[in-house]
Scaffold this active site. Structure first.
Site, PDB file in Angstrom:
ATOM      1  N   TYR A 157      41.186  33.994  46.146  1.00  0.00           N
ATOM      2  CA  TYR A 157      41.687  35.070  47.005  1.00  0.00           C
ATOM      3  C   TYR A 157      41.536  34.630  48.460  1.00  0.00           C
ATOM      4  CZ  TYR A 157      41.894  38.226  43.013  1.00  0.00           C
ATOM      5  OH  TYR A 157      42.217  38.815  41.816  1.00  0.00           O
ATOM      6  N   TYR A 191      42.048  32.356  36.773  1.00  0.00           N
ATOM      7  CA  TYR A 191      41.064  31.769  37.704  1.00  0.00           C
ATOM      8  C   TYR A 191      39.649  32.086  37.240  1.00  0.00           C
ATOM      9  CZ  TYR A 191      40.547  36.503  39.581  1.00  0.00           C
ATOM     10  OH  TYR A 191      40.300  37.847  39.699  1.00  0.00           O
ATOM     11  N   ARG A 212      39.278  34.527  34.125  1.00  0.00           N
ATOM     12  CA  ARG A 212      40.048  35.758  33.947  1.00  0.00           C
ATOM     13  C   ARG A 212      41.495  35.358  33.717  1.00  0.00           C
ATOM     14  NH1 ARG A 212      40.023  40.907  36.664  1.00  0.00           N
ATOM     15  NH2 ARG A 212      40.205  41.320  34.442  1.00  0.00           N
ATOM     16  N   HIS A 215      46.560  37.776  36.654  1.00  0.00           N
ATOM     17  CA  HIS A 215      46.835  39.208  36.859  1.00  0.00           C
ATOM     18  C   HIS A 215      47.140  39.496  38.318  1.00  0.00           C
ATOM     19  CE1 HIS A 215      42.513  38.620  37.542  1.00  0.00           C
ATOM     20  NE2 HIS A 215      42.680  39.490  38.523  1.00  0.00           N
ATOM     21  N   HIS A 217      46.450  42.738  40.944  1.00  0.00           N
ATOM     22  CA  HIS A 217      45.710  44.006  41.072  1.00  0.00           C
ATOM     23  C   HIS A 217      46.592  45.086  41.707  1.00  0.00           C
ATOM     24  CE1 HIS A 217      41.470  42.538  40.556  1.00  0.00           C
ATOM     25  NE2 HIS A 217      42.081  41.379  40.783  1.00  0.00           N
TER      26      HIS A 217
HETATM   27  C1  BEZ Z   1      38.957  40.242  39.961  1.00  0.00           C
HETATM   28  O1  BEZ Z   1      39.280  40.069  41.137  1.00  0.00           O
HETATM   29  O2  BEZ Z   1      39.838  40.403  39.147  1.00  0.00           O
HETATM   30  C2  BEZ Z   1      37.530  40.197  39.513  1.00  0.00           C
HETATM   31  C3  BEZ Z   1      36.742  39.146  39.920  1.00  0.00           C
HETATM   32  C4  BEZ Z   1      35.422  39.101  39.514  1.00  0.00           C
HETATM   33  C5  BEZ Z   1      34.904  40.101  38.692  1.00  0.00           C
HETATM   34  C6  BEZ Z   1      35.728  41.135  38.284  1.00  0.00           C
HETATM   35  C7  BEZ Z   1      37.041  41.188  38.696  1.00  0.00           C
HETATM   36 FE    FE Z   2      41.414  39.442  40.222  1.00  0.00          FE
END
Ligand code: BEZ
Ligand code: FE
Length: 275
Positions: A157, A191, A212, A215, A217
């Site tokens: 990010y 990521y 993860r 995605h 957000h």
């Molecule tokens: C996220 O940005 O998606 C995220 C990152 C770390 C922990 C939970 C969510």
């Molecule tokens: Fe995220």
């Protein structure tokens, strides 16, 4: 099996005479479960010390830009469980929620319908995201605030990466008279969550990976509606079944439509009316 030192639990709970009713309820449960955990695990003094040391290091890792306790809550499934408890009576027509995560950075620049959230070129595939925000009755939510954020193709990010322009790949939009939103971006990538601290050490100790699935957000809010915090995930991502923070829900997995080198995701969001 005989309960070890049962009167201790009652003594600790019995002394909370000045607590408000809710504080009393929550702390009694916390103490009962914590004491039961120590008894059932027959926790050794070395293990207790290691646990205290782990929590100390978790706190020491926290700063304005790093929230290690949220990461810990996320990887243990606690964040998703709190979210599920809050939304267990959600009506039909309301979009599923998921974790906020630590990378929401507060108020972000407002863009017009259809604009790009990129502040520099990325080698990712172009993506158009569009759809409608409505209430469960299908009525458009006009002027809803649609906040979006995602990582760059380097898996970071903007707030994690000093080489990205501030505000890159994040922006705020407003829905139009029909409740429509639309913006341009790039296909998100999977990521790893920050794993250079205690949460990462715990993941490794448990034989788990930190990834993860890809995605974008969304946080969608409007004065007469409940705020929706969610993501859209890409179908086919190899981490959909093993998200490090347990955030995937089937209704949030989407398949982009690809035409002439541009992918489009059309997704309608449902917001609950405030009670
Ligand atoms: C996220 O940005 O998606 C995220 C990152 C770390 C922990 C939970 C969510
Ligand atoms: Fe995220």
């Amino acid at each position: 099996m005989q309960t070890v030192f049962p009167e201790l639990t009652d003594d600790v709970i019995g002394r909370m005479k000045g607590a408000s009713p809710r504080m009393h309820e929550v702390m009694s449960l916390l103490i009962r479960h914590a004491h039961a955990f120590v008894r059932e695990a027959a926790l050794t003094q070395e293990e207790w010390r290691a646990g205290i040391d782990f929590l100390t290091r978790t706190g020491q890792m926290c700063s304005d830009s790093r929230q290690e306790f949220i990461l810990l809550s996320d990887i243990l499934g606690v964040s998703m469980l709190v979210d599920a408890v809050a939304h267990q009576s959600a009506d039909k027509g309301i979009t599923d929620s998921t974790v906020l995560g630590p990378f929401y950075a507060g108020p972000q620049r407002e863009l017009d319908q259809g604009e790009s959230i990129l502040l520099r070129e990325e080698d990712g595939e172009p993506l158009i995201m569009r759809g409608r925000v409505a209430d469960p009755g299908g009525n458009p939510v006009v002027g809803a605030k649609v906040e979006v954020w995602q990582t760059a193709t380097n898996q970071l990010y903007d707030v994690q990466d000093e080489n990205q322009p501030h505000g890159h790949l994040r922006a705020t939009f407003r829905t139009d008279e029909q409740g429509h939103y639309e913006f341009r971006t790039i296909l998100p990538v999977s990521y790893p969550i920050p794993d250079d601290g205690p949460a990462g050490q715990l993941l490794r100790a448990l034989g788990r990976h930190p990834f993860r699935p890809a995605h974008v957000h969304f946080m969608i809010s409007a004065p007469s509606h409940e705020t929706l915090v969610t993501h859209l995930f890409l179908k086919g991502d190899k981490y959909l079944d093993s998200d490090a923070v347990f955030g995937v829900k089937p209704s949030l997995v989407v398949q982009p439509e690809r035409r002439h080198g541009v992918s489009t995701i059309t997704y309608d969001f449902g917001l609950a009316r405030k009670r």
